[in-house]
Design an enzyme around this catalytic site. Structure first.
Site, PDB file in Angstrom:
ATOM      1  N   HIS A  61       0.824  -1.207   0.000  1.00 54.69           N
ATOM      2  CA  HIS A  61       0.000   0.000   0.000  1.00 54.69           C
ATOM      3  C   HIS A  61       0.863   1.264   0.000  1.00 54.69           C
ATOM      4  O   HIS A  61       0.464   2.277  -0.572  1.00 54.69           O
ATOM      5  CB  HIS A  61      -0.968  -0.014   1.191  1.00 54.69           C
ATOM      6  CG  HIS A  61      -2.045  -1.047   1.049  1.00 54.69           C
ATOM      7  ND1 HIS A  61      -2.553  -1.748   2.117  1.00 54.69           N
ATOM      8  CD2 HIS A  61      -2.694  -1.515  -0.030  1.00 54.69           C
ATOM      9  CE1 HIS A  61      -3.479  -2.584   1.694  1.00 54.69           C
ATOM     10  NE2 HIS A  61      -3.579  -2.466   0.386  1.00 54.69           N
ATOM     11  N   HIS A 113      -2.205  -5.381  -6.755  1.00 55.86           N
ATOM     12  CA  HIS A 113      -2.358  -6.664  -6.056  1.00 55.86           C
ATOM     13  C   HIS A 113      -3.810  -7.118  -6.118  1.00 55.86           C
ATOM     14  O   HIS A 113      -4.715  -6.346  -6.439  1.00 55.86           O
ATOM     15  CB  HIS A 113      -1.869  -6.555  -4.602  1.00 55.86           C
ATOM     16  CG  HIS A 113      -2.545  -5.484  -3.801  1.00 55.86           C
ATOM     17  ND1 HIS A 113      -2.129  -4.170  -3.825  1.00 55.86           N
ATOM     18  CD2 HIS A 113      -3.588  -5.527  -2.952  1.00 55.86           C
ATOM     19  CE1 HIS A 113      -2.892  -3.450  -3.020  1.00 55.86           C
ATOM     20  NE2 HIS A 113      -3.805  -4.255  -2.480  1.00 55.86           N
ATOM     21  N   CYS A 164     -14.237  -5.958   2.160  1.00 56.65           N
ATOM     22  CA  CYS A 164     -13.225  -5.731   1.130  1.00 56.65           C
ATOM     23  C   CYS A 164     -11.889  -6.154   1.723  1.00 56.65           C
ATOM     24  O   CYS A 164     -11.555  -5.763   2.834  1.00 56.65           O
ATOM     25  CB  CYS A 164     -13.197  -4.282   0.673  1.00 56.65           C
ATOM     26  SG  CYS A 164     -13.442  -3.065   1.959  1.00 56.65           S
ATOM     27  N   HIS A 208      -8.200  -9.022   0.755  1.00 54.44           N
ATOM     28  CA  HIS A 208      -7.274  -9.622  -0.201  1.00 54.44           C
ATOM     29  C   HIS A 208      -7.263 -11.134  -0.048  1.00 54.44           C
ATOM     30  O   HIS A 208      -7.170 -11.636   1.075  1.00 54.44           O
ATOM     31  CB  HIS A 208      -5.859  -9.094   0.059  1.00 54.44           C
ATOM     32  CG  HIS A 208      -5.801  -7.609   0.177  1.00 54.44           C
ATOM     33  ND1 HIS A 208      -5.851  -6.962   1.392  1.00 54.44           N
ATOM     34  CD2 HIS A 208      -5.714  -6.646  -0.764  1.00 54.44           C
ATOM     35  CE1 HIS A 208      -5.802  -5.656   1.193  1.00 54.44           C
ATOM     36  NE2 HIS A 208      -5.709  -5.437  -0.106  1.00 54.44           N
ATOM     37  N   GLU A 221     -15.035 -11.028   9.577  1.00 56.16           N
ATOM     38  CA  GLU A 221     -15.417  -9.652   9.910  1.00 56.16           C
ATOM     39  C   GLU A 221     -16.840  -9.541  10.435  1.00 56.16           C
ATOM     40  O   GLU A 221     -17.091  -8.834  11.406  1.00 56.16           O
ATOM     41  CB  GLU A 221     -15.261  -8.742   8.689  1.00 56.16           C
ATOM     42  CG  GLU A 221     -13.824  -8.551   8.259  1.00 56.16           C
ATOM     43  CD  GLU A 221     -13.673  -7.548   7.122  1.00 56.16           C
ATOM     44  OE1 GLU A 221     -14.537  -6.649   6.985  1.00 56.16           O
ATOM     45  OE2 GLU A 221     -12.682  -7.654   6.381  1.00 56.16           O
ATOM     46  N   TYR A 258      -8.285  -0.545 -10.280  1.00 60.12           N
ATOM     47  CA  TYR A 258      -8.372   0.853  -9.877  1.00 60.12           C
ATOM     48  C   TYR A 258      -7.179   1.209  -8.995  1.00 60.12           C
ATOM     49  O   TYR A 258      -6.509   0.337  -8.453  1.00 60.12           O
ATOM     50  CB  TYR A 258      -9.686   1.146  -9.137  1.00 60.12           C
ATOM     51  CG  TYR A 258      -9.715   0.610  -7.738  1.00 60.12           C
ATOM     52  CD1 TYR A 258      -9.337   1.412  -6.660  1.00 60.12           C
ATOM     53  CD2 TYR A 258     -10.089  -0.704  -7.479  1.00 60.12           C
ATOM     54  CE1 TYR A 258      -9.336   0.915  -5.367  1.00 60.12           C
ATOM     55  CE2 TYR A 258     -10.091  -1.204  -6.191  1.00 60.12           C
ATOM     56  CZ  TYR A 258      -9.721  -0.390  -5.146  1.00 60.12           C
ATOM     57  OH  TYR A 258      -9.699  -0.880  -3.867  1.00 60.12           O
ATOM     58  N   GLU A 300      -4.354   2.260  -2.561  1.00 59.32           N
ATOM     59  CA  GLU A 300      -4.990   1.006  -2.944  1.00 59.32           C
ATOM     60  C   GLU A 300      -4.867   0.919  -4.462  1.00 59.32           C
ATOM     61  O   GLU A 300      -5.381   1.787  -5.171  1.00 59.32           O
ATOM     62  CB  GLU A 300      -6.473   0.974  -2.542  1.00 59.32           C
ATOM     63  CG  GLU A 300      -6.722   0.830  -1.068  1.00 59.32           C
ATOM     64  CD  GLU A 300      -6.435  -0.563  -0.518  1.00 59.32           C
ATOM     65  OE1 GLU A 300      -5.870  -1.411  -1.250  1.00 59.32           O
ATOM     66  OE2 GLU A 300      -6.764  -0.794   0.649  1.00 59.32           O
ATOM     67  N   GLU A 339      -5.553  -2.030  -7.000  1.00 59.53           N
ATOM     68  CA  GLU A 339      -6.066  -3.393  -6.899  1.00 59.53           C
ATOM     69  C   GLU A 339      -6.713  -3.893  -8.178  1.00 59.53           C
ATOM     70  O   GLU A 339      -7.388  -3.136  -8.886  1.00 59.53           O
ATOM     71  CB  GLU A 339      -7.090  -3.475  -5.756  1.00 59.53           C
ATOM     72  CG  GLU A 339      -6.460  -3.148  -4.418  1.00 59.53           C
ATOM     73  CD  GLU A 339      -7.388  -3.294  -3.237  1.00 59.53           C
ATOM     74  OE1 GLU A 339      -6.880  -3.608  -2.151  1.00 59.53           O
ATOM     75  OE2 GLU A 339      -8.611  -3.099  -3.391  1.00 59.53           O
ATOM     76  N   TRP A 385     -12.014   3.780  -2.001  1.00 63.94           N
ATOM     77  CA  TRP A 385     -12.232   2.655  -2.912  1.00 63.94           C
ATOM     78  C   TRP A 385     -13.710   2.317  -3.036  1.00 63.94           C
ATOM     79  O   TRP A 385     -14.164   1.924  -4.100  1.00 63.94           O
ATOM     80  CB  TRP A 385     -11.416   1.432  -2.503  1.00 63.94           C
ATOM     81  CG  TRP A 385     -11.796   0.831  -1.186  1.00 63.94           C
ATOM     82  CD1 TRP A 385     -12.767  -0.099  -0.955  1.00 63.94           C
ATOM     83  CD2 TRP A 385     -11.211   1.117   0.090  1.00 63.94           C
ATOM     84  NE1 TRP A 385     -12.822  -0.397   0.382  1.00 63.94           N
ATOM     85  CE2 TRP A 385     -11.874   0.339   1.042  1.00 63.94           C
ATOM     86  CE3 TRP A 385     -10.185   1.953   0.503  1.00 63.94           C
ATOM     87  CZ2 TRP A 385     -11.555   0.358   2.394  1.00 63.94           C
ATOM     88  CZ3 TRP A 385      -9.857   1.989   1.843  1.00 63.94           C
ATOM     89  CH2 TRP A 385     -10.538   1.199   2.771  1.00 63.94           C
TER      90      TRP A 385
END
Length: 169
Positions: free
Chosen positions: A24, A30, A65, A67, A85, A100, A110, A112, A157
């Site tokens: 980041h 990524h 959101c 990874h 979460e 983006y 970000e 990604e 994002w």
């Protein structure tokens, strides 16, 4: 425990792994996923990020959101983070993916290749308060108005992904 992201090129070819915060800082592309959940009234679930998060704390964003881990599919990563979460399980459908890049402040980016999933959920949550302060459902009309009136309350994002979502549906 250090977390790593999977670095990729624009064709989703794996280039290697990097510690998440470093990726980041460097703004390197990524893998990521985003989940939009809706209740039976068609309202979107928002989560307020925990105040302890290292970037974008206490801002509203989509349901989940994150990874995928090395060797984990985008879908399996999305389902894992729903459980971690929000404490829930629900069926997800892949809708689209896109790339983006967003400045999230504090010298962090970000960047990604984001796979966007949708699902429905109308039951109770078991929030992980290290990740999520609170959740709420909101109509798309009210969400658009709130983002227009108070854009600083929402993650960068999420605003980008929401616009992309609207263009795809």
């Amino acid at each position: 425990m250090e977390e790593y992201v999977v670095l990729v090129n624009s064709e989703d070819t794996v280039l290697g792994l990097m510690e998440k915060q470093q990726a980041h800082i460097n703004g390197l592309l990524h893998r990521a996923f985003s989940v939009f959940l809706f209740n039976d009234k068609g309202e979107m679930l928002l989560q307020k990020r925990a105040s302890e998060k290292y970037h974008s704390p206490s801002q509203w964003t989509n349901a989940v959101c994150s990874h995928p881990r090395d060797g984990e599919s985008y879908l399996n990563g999305a389902q894992r983070r729903l459980k971690e979460e929000l404490g829930i399980e629900t069926e997800l459908s892949e809708k689209f993916n896109f790339i983006y890049k967003a400045d999230v402040g504090g010298g962090l980016w970000e960047h990604e290749l984001d796979y966007v999933f949708t699902g429905t959920y109308s039951a109770d949550f078991n929030l992980n308060h290290n990740e999520v302060e609170e959740v709420r459902y909101i109509s798309m009309k009210d969400l658009d108005q709130e983002i227009s009136d108070y854009p600083e309350r929402f993650t960068e994002w999420f605003k980008i992904i929401l616009e992309e979502y609207k263009h795809n549906f």
